[in-house]
Design an enzyme around this catalytic site. Sequence first.
Site, mmCIF file in Angstrom:
data_model
loop_
_atom_site.group_PDB
_atom_site.id
_atom_site.type_symbol
_atom_site.label_atom_id
_atom_site.label_comp_id
_atom_site.label_asym_id
_atom_site.label_seq_id
_atom_site.Cartn_x
_atom_site.Cartn_y
_atom_site.Cartn_z
ATOM 1 N N GLU A 63 -7.207 4.717 -33.558
ATOM 2 C CA GLU A 63 -6.263 3.261 -33.841
ATOM 3 C C GLU A 63 -6.984 2.111 -34.286
ATOM 4 O OE1 GLU A 63 -3.892 1.292 -30.547
ATOM 5 O OE2 GLU A 63 -3.741 3.595 -30.373
ATOM 6 N N ASN A 64 -8.389 1.959 -33.596
ATOM 7 C CA ASN A 64 -9.059 0.973 -34.132
ATOM 8 C C ASN A 64 -9.861 1.099 -35.300
ATOM 9 O OD1 ASN A 64 -10.510 3.143 -32.544
ATOM 10 N ND2 ASN A 64 -12.328 1.388 -32.392
#
Length: 214
Positions: free
Chosen positions: A51-52
């Site tokens: 998700e980063n």
Amino acid sequence: MSTQTGWSRDQIARRIAADIPDGAYVNLGIGMPTKVADVLPPEREVVLHSENGILGMGAAPPVDQQDPDLINAGKEFVTLLPGGSYFHHTDSFMIMRGGHLDVSVLGAFEVAMNGDLANWSTGDMSRLPGVGGAMDLAVGAKKVLVAMTHTDPKGRSKLVARCQYPLTAMSVVDRVYTDLGVFAVAGEGFDVVELAPGVDLTYASERTAAPLHG
């Protein structure tokens, strides 16, 4: 009962990896789920998302090849496979919210028999809660698999009839993988898909706060 009772964390990860189909786009949540990246079958093409802002994430690197600019959402060192990329956080959440993930593998504090997920807070203020992208991952993926221990450190079941902790998302979990086996959400309980070595239905049922259907 056999000498071994239950699966180790690595064995849980391998069991999850066995259920991820070829060609799937998969997010691995923080904690136990990240181990799946290290045990995916080499002959299977699975595109891992973090998700980063990573797509095409690989396994953890050897210590002497760690790149401080290449980490996953849990701040662990990862690798980038050929064709992989990293990009802005906003674009990453567009992948999650846009329905582009086939599978999310998440950890949990509790999973209810109707598929409710609680994985961001236990109410313990000594550990500041942070939901992060868990809500987006839970509702945005086509399938949600949970990797966790069957009980908490106090021996309480994490498979429950109804979640007591704050919910991350409602009715999203498809399967739960624990040290005792694989369990499918079934509405009025959990269906036993597979039991780990040394575990029978009685042993698992005694440690589960919801009905198990063999």
